[in-house]
Scaffold this motif. Sequence first.
Motif, mmCIF file in Angstrom:
data_model
loop_
_atom_site.group_PDB
_atom_site.id
_atom_site.type_symbol
_atom_site.label_atom_id
_atom_site.label_comp_id
_atom_site.label_asym_id
_atom_site.label_seq_id
_atom_site.Cartn_x
_atom_site.Cartn_y
_atom_site.Cartn_z
ATOM 1 N N SER A 96 1.776 4.784 6.035
ATOM 2 C CA SER A 96 1.330 3.391 5.985
ATOM 3 C C SER A 96 1.263 2.892 4.551
ATOM 4 O O SER A 96 1.678 1.771 4.246
ATOM 5 C CB SER A 96 -0.042 3.258 6.643
ATOM 6 N N GLN A 97 0.716 3.724 3.652
ATOM 7 C CA GLN A 97 0.611 3.312 2.253
ATOM 8 C C GLN A 97 1.981 3.053 1.643
ATOM 9 O O GLN A 97 2.188 2.048 0.964
ATOM 10 C CB GLN A 97 -0.126 4.385 1.453
ATOM 11 N N ILE A 98 2.917 3.953 1.889
ATOM 12 C CA ILE A 98 4.256 3.778 1.324
ATOM 13 C C ILE A 98 4.919 2.534 1.903
ATOM 14 O O ILE A 98 5.580 1.762 1.191
ATOM 15 C CB ILE A 98 5.109 5.032 1.579
ATOM 16 N N GLY A 99 4.721 2.290 3.210
ATOM 17 C CA GLY A 99 5.300 1.106 3.835
ATOM 18 C C GLY A 99 4.782 -0.190 3.243
ATOM 19 O O GLY A 99 5.521 -1.180 3.136
ATOM 20 N N ILE A 100 3.515 -0.210 2.839
ATOM 21 C CA ILE A 100 2.932 -1.428 2.261
ATOM 22 C C ILE A 100 3.651 -1.813 0.968
ATOM 23 O O ILE A 100 3.709 -2.993 0.597
ATOM 24 C CB ILE A 100 1.426 -1.226 2.013
ATOM 25 N N GLY A 101 4.223 -0.833 0.279
ATOM 26 C CA GLY A 101 4.928 -1.128 -0.960
ATOM 27 C C GLY A 101 6.110 -2.059 -0.782
ATOM 28 O O GLY A 101 6.592 -2.652 -1.758
ATOM 29 N N TYR A 102 6.583 -2.205 0.455
ATOM 30 C CA TYR A 102 7.753 -3.053 0.713
ATOM 31 C C TYR A 102 7.374 -4.351 1.420
ATOM 32 O O TYR A 102 8.241 -5.050 1.942
ATOM 33 C CB TYR A 102 8.769 -2.277 1.553
ATOM 34 N N VAL A 103 6.087 -4.670 1.436
ATOM 35 C CA VAL A 103 5.588 -5.896 2.078
ATOM 36 C C VAL A 103 5.006 -6.808 1.010
ATOM 37 O O VAL A 103 4.387 -6.341 0.048
ATOM 38 C CB VAL A 103 4.514 -5.565 3.141
ATOM 39 N N ALA A 104 5.195 -8.092 1.157
ATOM 40 C CA ALA A 104 4.634 -9.066 0.211
ATOM 41 C C ALA A 104 3.132 -9.181 0.471
ATOM 42 O O ALA A 104 2.716 -9.819 1.443
ATOM 43 C CB ALA A 104 5.311 -10.422 0.377
ATOM 44 N N ILE A 105 2.331 -8.538 -0.385
ATOM 45 C CA ILE A 105 0.893 -8.519 -0.124
ATOM 46 C C ILE A 105 0.248 -9.878 -0.374
ATOM 47 O O ILE A 105 -0.875 -10.135 0.068
ATOM 48 C CB ILE A 105 0.189 -7.452 -0.980
ATOM 49 N N GLU A 106 0.943 -10.786 -1.094
ATOM 50 C CA GLU A 106 0.375 -12.115 -1.313
ATOM 51 C C GLU A 106 0.401 -12.946 -0.042
ATOM 52 O O GLU A 106 -0.311 -13.935 0.088
ATOM 53 C CB GLU A 106 1.147 -12.857 -2.419
ATOM 54 N N SER A 107 1.237 -12.556 0.934
ATOM 55 C CA SER A 107 1.333 -13.282 2.196
ATOM 56 C C SER A 107 0.186 -12.894 3.120
ATOM 57 O O SER A 107 -0.301 -11.762 3.099
ATOM 58 C CB SER A 107 2.674 -12.978 2.869
ATOM 59 N N HIS A 108 -0.226 -13.847 3.947
ATOM 60 C CA HIS A 108 -1.268 -13.570 4.932
ATOM 61 C C HIS A 108 -0.749 -12.727 6.102
ATOM 62 O O HIS A 108 -1.542 -12.235 6.908
ATOM 63 C CB HIS A 108 -1.846 -14.877 5.476
ATOM 64 N N ASP A 109 0.574 -12.558 6.190
ATOM 65 C CA ASP A 109 1.147 -11.838 7.330
ATOM 66 C C ASP A 109 0.662 -10.390 7.390
ATOM 67 O O ASP A 109 0.566 -9.808 8.476
ATOM 68 C CB ASP A 109 2.675 -11.862 7.244
ATOM 69 N N ILE A 110 0.373 -9.800 6.244
ATOM 70 C CA ILE A 110 -0.046 -8.408 6.228
ATOM 71 C C ILE A 110 -1.348 -8.212 6.992
ATOM 72 O O ILE A 110 -1.566 -7.204 7.664
ATOM 73 C CB ILE A 110 -0.179 -7.890 4.777
ATOM 74 N N PHE A 111 -2.239 -9.228 6.939
ATOM 75 C CA PHE A 111 -3.491 -9.142 7.686
ATOM 76 C C PHE A 111 -3.245 -9.332 9.181
ATOM 77 O O PHE A 111 -3.963 -8.751 10.010
ATOM 78 C CB PHE A 111 -4.488 -10.179 7.166
ATOM 79 N N LEU A 112 -2.226 -10.125 9.539
ATOM 80 C CA LEU A 112 -1.865 -10.268 10.950
ATOM 81 C C LEU A 112 -1.349 -8.947 11.503
ATOM 82 O O LEU A 112 -1.662 -8.559 12.636
ATOM 83 C CB LEU A 112 -0.797 -11.360 11.112
ATOM 84 N N ILE A 113 -0.557 -8.229 10.681
ATOM 85 C CA ILE A 113 -0.039 -6.929 11.106
ATOM 86 C C ILE A 113 -1.192 -5.947 11.329
ATOM 87 O O ILE A 113 -1.217 -5.208 12.319
ATOM 88 C CB ILE A 113 0.947 -6.384 10.060
ATOM 89 N N ALA A 114 -2.159 -5.941 10.408
ATOM 90 C CA ALA A 114 -3.302 -5.046 10.553
ATOM 91 C C ALA A 114 -4.099 -5.378 11.812
ATOM 92 O O ALA A 114 -4.509 -4.488 12.564
ATOM 93 C CB ALA A 114 -4.197 -5.139 9.323
ATOM 94 N N SER A 115 -4.323 -6.668 12.053
ATOM 95 C CA SER A 115 -5.066 -7.085 13.243
ATOM 96 C C SER A 115 -4.343 -6.652 14.512
ATOM 97 O O SER A 115 -4.963 -6.161 15.471
ATOM 98 C CB SER A 115 -5.249 -8.603 13.232
ATOM 99 N N ALA A 116 -3.015 -6.811 14.523
ATOM 100 C CA ALA A 116 -2.237 -6.402 15.694
ATOM 101 C C ALA A 116 -2.345 -4.895 15.913
ATOM 102 O O ALA A 116 -2.441 -4.425 17.056
ATOM 103 C CB ALA A 116 -0.782 -6.815 15.518
ATOM 104 N N ALA A 117 -2.338 -4.124 14.827
ATOM 105 C CA ALA A 117 -2.433 -2.669 14.959
ATOM 106 C C ALA A 117 -3.789 -2.257 15.520
ATOM 107 O O ALA A 117 -3.874 -1.352 16.369
ATOM 108 C CB ALA A 117 -2.187 -2.007 13.601
#
Length: 411
Positions: free
Chosen positions: A150-171
């Motif tokens: 999971s940590q390595i995968g986050i390196g390829y996601v735009a953390i400034e976007s709110h989408d990352i929190f949507l992904i976490a909520s879905a998980a």
Amino acid sequence: MTEKSQTGSVAALGAIVTGALILQIASTIIHTVVPLRLAVEKQPPLLIGIVGSAYSLGFLLGCFAIPSLIRRIGHIRGFAVFAAVQSVLALSFPAMPVEWWGVSRFIMGVAAAGHGICIESWISGQAPSSHRGRIFGAYQILNRLALIGSQIGIGYVAIESHDIFLIASAAFSLALIPVGLTRTRAPESHELVSVKLKTLWLQAPAAVVGCLYVGLMGGVLTNVAPAYGILIGLDQQSAILLTASIQIGALILQWPIGLMADRIDSRIIMLGAATIVTLAAAALGAVLFAHAPHAKLWSYTLFALIGGCSVALYTVAVTHAYLRLGQDQAVGLSAGLLFLWGTGAAIGPIVATGFMQVFGPQALLAYIGLLSAGLVGYLAVRLLKKPPAASLGSERSTRPPSMPDIGPRPR
């Protein structure tokens, strides 16, 4: 055990382990993204520490408040409630000012404690006694692999976007599915028998200090290290790899360190590991100060050594406490040691980021080095006052390696 009951146990274990691994992915996203976002937005290091400590404080409170709730509503309903709470709170971060993120992290910590109790007591209740240690070991390895991936995968996601929190909520929500679909009854919940901290200190002071040390280190390595990478000028992917190297080191060294704990005086193992951490922190500081060639690679390697030789010491401290107090107080003993670990995890991020606020990002290495050197000094004095018993080595060598079943998972 009949074939039918064996099948039921396997199905129940499969359901809870699958749910737990999905939870680990969701939790890792929040653990990593929150400090990264705060660092990218140039928030004060102390705020990063306060937000990290808020989670640990919530987890600590949950260890006391949640067991009675689980006994009342059961494991499956409890698991569902805690997952729903975390799913909602994952969506709260984009909706509120960063100064209030600590509130969400505190409540998530309470829910995470509930999940930890549900998962680990469920596995303990369903796993056959003859295979419990191996099942827990396999679970811990899978859990840490999910964390690292999971940590390595986050390196390829735009953390400034709110989408990352949507992904976490879905998980968090997805984790409900395997547990909700299981038809097997969850284990019965029993009353806890407490072990007083005073008794623990009198019988196994090295275990007390060791658990506090692991908490003081673990809280910082989990909640501050991602921000540290950004603050020293690394890009997002490099900062993520720096954080992942900590868990990779812990994954590699967990088994050999635990194995040694069954054969050598635990205080000697803690002394040696803390010495390595002290030297690794000093070496990393020298590498970064001198702008040495391949500094980034050295950072990954030395942080892996720091993580492996500090996080894995919880097992050693627990082994030492069990040896001193005996297996008949296992449940209360685990609760007392977990309390000590949680206390350290709550205090560590605030102290470390306070140093960073005053002296700059590299003060994190000073915190790690000074804390580890303090443990080295304490254990050296203890060993001089009370050397290992002559019969201890032979006693350990006559029994097979035994790893404590329950310990703090990476959260």
